[in-house]
Design a protein around this motif. Sequence first.
Motif, PDB file in Angstrom:
ATOM      1  N   ASP A   1     -28.517 -20.884 -15.371  1.00  0.00           N
ATOM      2  CA  ASP A   1     -27.222 -21.542 -15.135  1.00  0.00           C
ATOM      3  C   ASP A   1     -26.751 -21.305 -13.697  1.00  0.00           C
ATOM      4  OD1 ASP A   1     -27.139 -22.464 -17.721  1.00  0.00           O
ATOM      5  OD2 ASP A   1     -25.773 -20.904 -18.463  1.00  0.00           O
ATOM      6  N   LEU A   2     -26.909 -20.069 -13.230  1.00  0.00           N
ATOM      7  CA  LEU A   2     -26.471 -19.741 -11.864  1.00  0.00           C
ATOM      8  C   LEU A   2     -27.314 -20.483 -10.828  1.00  0.00           C
ATOM      9  CD1 LEU A   2     -25.942 -15.893 -12.349  1.00  0.00           C
ATOM     10  CD2 LEU A   2     -24.142 -17.578 -11.881  1.00  0.00           C
ATOM     11  N   LEU A   3     -28.630 -20.565 -11.074  1.00  0.00           N
ATOM     12  CA  LEU A   3     -29.503 -21.319 -10.166  1.00  0.00           C
ATOM     13  C   LEU A   3     -29.079 -22.788 -10.125  1.00  0.00           C
ATOM     14  CD1 LEU A   3     -33.069 -19.932 -11.003  1.00  0.00           C
ATOM     15  CD2 LEU A   3     -32.015 -19.948  -8.726  1.00  0.00           C
ATOM     16  N   GLU A   4     -28.804 -23.326 -11.298  1.00  0.00           N
ATOM     17  CA  GLU A   4     -28.412 -24.740 -11.354  1.00  0.00           C
ATOM     18  C   GLU A   4     -27.098 -24.967 -10.604  1.00  0.00           C
ATOM     19  OE1 GLU A   4     -28.436 -26.464 -15.270  1.00  0.00           O
ATOM     20  OE2 GLU A   4     -27.675 -28.395 -14.533  1.00  0.00           O
ATOM     21  N   ALA A   5     -26.180 -24.026 -10.754  1.00  0.00           N
ATOM     22  CA  ALA A   5     -24.889 -24.168 -10.063  1.00  0.00           C
ATOM     23  C   ALA A   5     -25.063 -24.117  -8.544  1.00  0.00           C
ATOM     24  CB  ALA A   5     -23.936 -23.065 -10.520  1.00  0.00           C
ATOM     25  N   ALA A   6     -26.138 -23.475  -8.087  1.00  0.00           N
ATOM     26  CA  ALA A   6     -26.370 -23.336  -6.637  1.00  0.00           C
ATOM     27  C   ALA A   6     -27.473 -24.276  -6.146  1.00  0.00           C
ATOM     28  CB  ALA A   6     -26.748 -21.885  -6.324  1.00  0.00           C
ATOM     29  N   LYS A   7     -27.792 -25.313  -6.932  1.00  0.00           N
ATOM     30  CA  LYS A   7     -29.010 -26.077  -6.627  1.00  0.00           C
ATOM     31  C   LYS A   7     -28.953 -26.880  -5.331  1.00  0.00           C
ATOM     32  CE  LYS A   7     -28.163 -29.991  -9.713  1.00  0.00           C
ATOM     33  NZ  LYS A   7     -28.652 -30.636 -10.945  1.00  0.00           N
TER      34      LYS A   7
END
Length: 422
Positions: free
Chosen positions: A255-261
């Motif tokens: 989720d965090l990776l996706e938020a920072a994609k």
Amino acid sequence: MRLLIDDARIWDGTGAAPYPGKVLVDGERIAAVAPQSETVAADGAERIDAKGKFLMPGMVEGHSHLSFVDVARGTALGELAPEEHTLLAMDAARKLLAAGFTSACSAAAAKIRIDVAIRDAIGDGLIDGPRLLAAGPELTVTGGLGDGRKLHLPLESFGLPVDGPDEMLRTVRLCLREGVDTIKLNISGDFGTDSAPSDAAVMTDGEIAVAVEATHVIGRRVAAHARASESVKRALRHGVDIIYHCDFADEEALDLLEAAKDRVFTGPAVGIVLARMEGLHGDNSRQGRIVYDRLQRLYDASCRTHNAMRKRGIRIVVGGDYGFAANPQGTNARDLEHFVRHFGFSPSEALQAATRTGGEIMKLGHELGLVRPGYLADLLLVDGDPLADVRVMQDKGRFAFVMKGGVRYTPWQGAPHVRRLH
Ligand SMILES: [Zn+2]
């Protein structure tokens, strides 16, 4: 120097279907791209009849180690003198270019200045090789991945052990002073490091924080070796720009990776894992079985994670960790096959990861990685259809040419290198 590549099957790197067309190269850039039915003003240009061959952007190795010179153990790199080591890295740069990679984003050099010297020599036209972003050694904690020392032996490997924020800050500033574009941090351990396993986040918050601050303040980037879920989160929390591996990322980390994609890049670098597993088949020694089990766990986690990351639209680059005996320099295009076979990418998606996303990780997304007017003329003319079978990219003999910045190279009679045409 103007060159018309006529009657090619153009795949432009966006994911759009290929079409018959022509490309005009003027100097180091693409001047025009047009369907075959249209005319392009190309007075005085040299004409190449592509005869329907596949024309695509040059590939980008997203996690290169040009100074990892196909050794079996990391400490063999420490034994090399800087002079010989630099020449071997020059050789690796030529092999990478011959393999169709016209750019490379380094994920660590075995000595502080090797990537820097190779990058500048390529940029100045002294030697042939891909466009290069230089990294320093892997900054690691005592006992972490790349710490090759023994208590009774002062061995060097590809890592530079640093402990505590003060030592980290000093070392990061040293690497930056010497000209690296990217600082590499080994936040997690790895499969071959007993004192720092893959699923352990061994580098502390305090160490990461000072490294990122000192690097970002002068506009450069930090990359992380991060297999453990907590190491991915720690990297994200501190603003690390490139987060490699991510194998054990849990749902929260994804989720965090996706938020920072839009900010971060990732890359699995699974080639070494698969190559080491192949090498250990039939090895029934106790150590062989232990390492194989670790690799199997890593592979399973990597497949799960990278399928999920692909679906979430997180930017993933091709390549990584070529430069070991099991996974030698110049075989980097195997990664495309790995993406298709293990991570659920279509051949087009794998090629986009190697071209369009590659241009972005090179910080040149507005002018590299697509076949588009105004873009740098980094092009491959391939005899075959990689959209039908992406393995054709592993056969250097199929490249009619590799072009970087308008300069054409052709395979050199079966040798691993390329020959510059003009
Ligand atoms: Zn690596």
